[in-house]
Design a protein around this motif. Structure first.
Motif, PDB file in Angstrom:
ATOM      1  N   PHE A 182      30.446   7.975 -20.530  1.00 28.20           N
ATOM      2  CA  PHE A 182      29.442   6.916 -20.412  1.00 28.20           C
ATOM      3  C   PHE A 182      28.120   7.325 -21.035  1.00 28.20           C
ATOM      4  O   PHE A 182      27.744   8.492 -21.007  1.00 28.20           O
ATOM      5  N   ASN A 212      16.852  21.432 -23.545  1.00 24.08           N
ATOM      6  CA  ASN A 212      18.291  21.301 -23.257  1.00 24.08           C
ATOM      7  C   ASN A 212      19.108  22.422 -23.894  1.00 24.08           C
ATOM      8  O   ASN A 212      19.472  22.326 -25.071  1.00 24.08           O
ATOM      9  N   LEU A 249      25.585  16.483 -21.287  1.00 23.51           N
ATOM     10  CA  LEU A 249      26.067  15.560 -22.308  1.00 23.51           C
ATOM     11  C   LEU A 249      27.055  16.192 -23.303  1.00 23.51           C
ATOM     12  O   LEU A 249      28.141  15.645 -23.531  1.00 23.51           O
ATOM     13  N   ASP A 255      16.087  10.092 -15.097  1.00 25.98           N
ATOM     14  CA  ASP A 255      16.045  10.449 -16.522  1.00 25.98           C
ATOM     15  C   ASP A 255      14.748   9.958 -17.162  1.00 25.98           C
ATOM     16  O   ASP A 255      14.428   8.770 -17.095  1.00 25.98           O
ATOM     17  N   ARG A 273      20.684   6.574 -15.470  1.00 29.72           N
ATOM     18  CA  ARG A 273      20.856   7.592 -14.431  1.00 29.72           C
ATOM     19  C   ARG A 273      19.491   7.832 -13.779  1.00 29.72           C
ATOM     20  O   ARG A 273      18.506   8.094 -14.493  1.00 29.72           O
ATOM     21  N   TYR A 306      24.308   6.671 -20.242  1.00 29.93           N
ATOM     22  CA  TYR A 306      23.497   6.183 -19.114  1.00 29.93           C
ATOM     23  C   TYR A 306      22.257   5.444 -19.611  1.00 29.93           C
ATOM     24  O   TYR A 306      21.168   5.993 -19.628  1.00 29.93           O
ATOM     25  N   ARG A 325      16.322  13.815 -26.227  1.00 29.47           N
ATOM     26  CA  ARG A 325      16.244  15.155 -25.647  1.00 29.47           C
ATOM     27  C   ARG A 325      16.074  16.157 -26.771  1.00 29.47           C
ATOM     28  O   ARG A 325      16.408  15.888 -27.923  1.00 29.47           O
TER      29      ARG A 325
HETATM   30  N1  UDP Z   1      23.958  11.545 -20.570  1.00 29.12           N
HETATM   31  C1  UDP Z   1      24.810  10.462 -20.806  1.00 29.12           C
HETATM   32  N2  UDP Z   1      26.130  10.564 -20.412  1.00 29.12           N
HETATM   33  C2  UDP Z   1      26.626  11.678 -19.797  1.00 29.12           C
HETATM   34  C3  UDP Z   1      25.758  12.781 -19.565  1.00 29.12           C
HETATM   35  C4  UDP Z   1      24.431  12.679 -19.967  1.00 29.12           C
HETATM   36  O1  UDP Z   1      24.399   9.440 -21.357  1.00 29.12           O
HETATM   37  O2  UDP Z   1      27.822  11.686 -19.442  1.00 29.12           O
HETATM   38  C5  UDP Z   1      22.559  11.455 -21.017  1.00 29.12           C
HETATM   39  C6  UDP Z   1      21.550  11.636 -19.894  1.00 29.12           C
HETATM   40  O3  UDP Z   1      21.290  10.413 -19.263  1.00 29.12           O
HETATM   41  C7  UDP Z   1      20.351  12.189 -20.665  1.00 29.12           C
HETATM   42  C8  UDP Z   1      20.978  12.993 -21.801  1.00 29.12           C
HETATM   43  O4  UDP Z   1      22.327  12.519 -21.905  1.00 29.12           O
HETATM   44  O5  UDP Z   1      19.606  11.136 -21.225  1.00 29.12           O
HETATM   45  C9  UDP Z   1      21.017  14.479 -21.546  1.00 29.12           C
HETATM   46  O6  UDP Z   1      21.558  14.701 -20.250  1.00 29.12           O
HETATM   47  P1  UDP Z   1      21.976  16.131 -19.727  1.00 29.12           P
HETATM   48  O7  UDP Z   1      22.520  15.952 -18.331  1.00 29.12           O
HETATM   49  O8  UDP Z   1      22.854  16.806 -20.716  1.00 29.12           O
HETATM   50  O9  UDP Z   1      20.624  16.970 -19.700  1.00 29.12           O
HETATM   51  P2  UDP Z   1      19.193  16.655 -19.002  1.00 29.12           P
HETATM   52  O10 UDP Z   1      18.310  16.163 -20.113  1.00 29.12           O
HETATM   53  O11 UDP Z   1      19.393  15.674 -17.906  1.00 29.12           O
HETATM   54  O12 UDP Z   1      18.772  17.989 -18.509  1.00 29.12           O
END
Ligand code: UDP
Length: 328
Positions: free
Chosen positions: A207, A171, A191, A287, A284, A209, A222
């Motif tokens: 939120f 990330n 996030l 994930d 989401r 997720y 992550r």
């Molecule tokens: N996430 C969340 N709320 C948000 C955006 C992301 O809870 O508004 C969570 C998402 O479900 C994941 C983590 O944060 O578990 C990281 O998400 P991000 O989209 O930043 O990166 P990804 O790991 O999907 O590439």
């Protein structure tokens, strides 16, 4: 004479930080970007060529005008949700676009490339640390395009003598420690920027997720890697290609630590001093519960180790950037 590097997607988030790191290492970065998601203000360390990887003439003109010795290839569509809706668009930009870059390199006799890949090429490994030898099993159309391009690199190493490094990011996060660059996606789905926007009052809370995952606090783990550390890894990868034999080598790049969504949000609240509203939503789709890198190969073979990727530094730099640049 300084060596010129063609940086496709050089106006984007990771690409622009890579340009800064290249300039600091004595290279001249030439950004090649169609500005569909990149920003002209992010191109500060070399010229900008406005062009499209889907137009081979644009690529040929950039190679002819700037005579790069190597390519860093970032230009791609990156939003996973969008890739599920529009797989053809992702295939065209990410796979055909990369194919065009490789063909243009062949015509210009450039044989070195550092490619921006993703840990998502490994899919969900069930919570184990992810390493380069983990199975390639992408789930989203986005991740499939990246896996396909890694395959193309291998094919071109056999057919054209290509020398390639594929960097599989976890990330990417944070912002330039000097405050010159940062993350600015529109719409934003990641996030940390979302949390910073919530703390600035630019959105009405945010939120989480899902908090019913099989992880210590129930939210997803992550591996956050500071974008300046990522940029540094690109320069190391480029140097490694000097005098390399044809082939493709992959490296997993993360901070090497799993951090939960709740830990991230607590840290943003602490550093911003704002207790913004956080509500719980359903998981989401797509994930994975836990995605964390094994950094052994990057440390020993690439000689790279992250130095800005502790959560506090990531959030402090991201927060400083968002406060200063919320007009972007
Ligand atoms: N996430 C969340 N709320 C948000 C955006 C992301 O809870 O508004 C969570 C998402 O479900 C994941 C983590 O944060 O578990 C990281 O998400 P991000 O989209 O930043 O990166 P990804 O790991 O999907 O590439």
């Amino acid at each position: 004479m300084t060596k010129t590097i063609l940086v496709t997607g050089g106006a984007g988030y990771v690409g622009s930080h890579a340009c800064k790191a290249l300039a600091a290492a004595g290279y001249t970065p030439v950004s090649f970007d169609n500005l569909s998601n990149g920003h002209e203000w992010a191109v500060k360390w070399g010229p900008l060529v406005v062009g499209d990887v889907l137009n081979p003439d644009d690529l040929d003109a950039a190679f002819a005008a700037h005579k790069p010795v190597a390519v860093m290839h970032f230009a791609a569509l990156i939003e996973v949700g969008e890739s599920v809706k529009y797989p053809e668009k992702f295939h065209r930009t990410n796979v055909t676009g990369s194919f065009n870059v490789l063909k243009a390199m062949g015509r210009a006799n450039v044989d070195r490339i550092v490619f921006s890949s993703t840990c998502a090429v490994h899919g969900d490994v069930g919570g184990a640390l992810i390493k380069e030898s983990s199975p390639i099993d992408p789930i989203s159309p986005y991740a499939k395009t990246k896996a396909e391009v890694e395959g193309l690199l291998a094919d071109f190493s056999l057919s054209d003598g290509l020398k390639a490094v594929a960097l599989r990011y976890f990330n990417a996060s944070g912002a330039d420690p000097d405050g010159e660059l940062g993350e600015a996606h529109d719409p934003e789905s990641h996030l940390i920027p979302i949390a910073c926007q919530a703390a600035l009052g630019q959105r009405d809370g945010m939120f989480i997720y899902g908090d019913d995952y099989d992880t210590p606090d129930g939210t997803c783990l992550r591996d956050y890697i500071h974008v300046a550390d990522l940029a540094e890894a690109h320069v190391k990868a480029l140097k490694r290609l000097d005098g390399a034999v044809p082939g493709v080598e992959a490296f997993c790049l993360g901070g090497g630590v799993g951090t939960s969504v709740r830990e991230v949000l607590d840290c943003v609240k602490k550093i911003s001093g704002v207790d913004f509203s956080v509500k719980l939503q359903a998981r989401r789709p797509g994930d994975a519960p836990s995605l964390v890198a094994d950094l052994s190969k990057a440390r020993t073979v690439l000689g790279w180790t992250p130095s800005h990727s502790d959560l506090t530094t990531i959030i402090k730099t991201a927060w400083a950037w968002h406060q200063k640049h919320h007009h972007h």
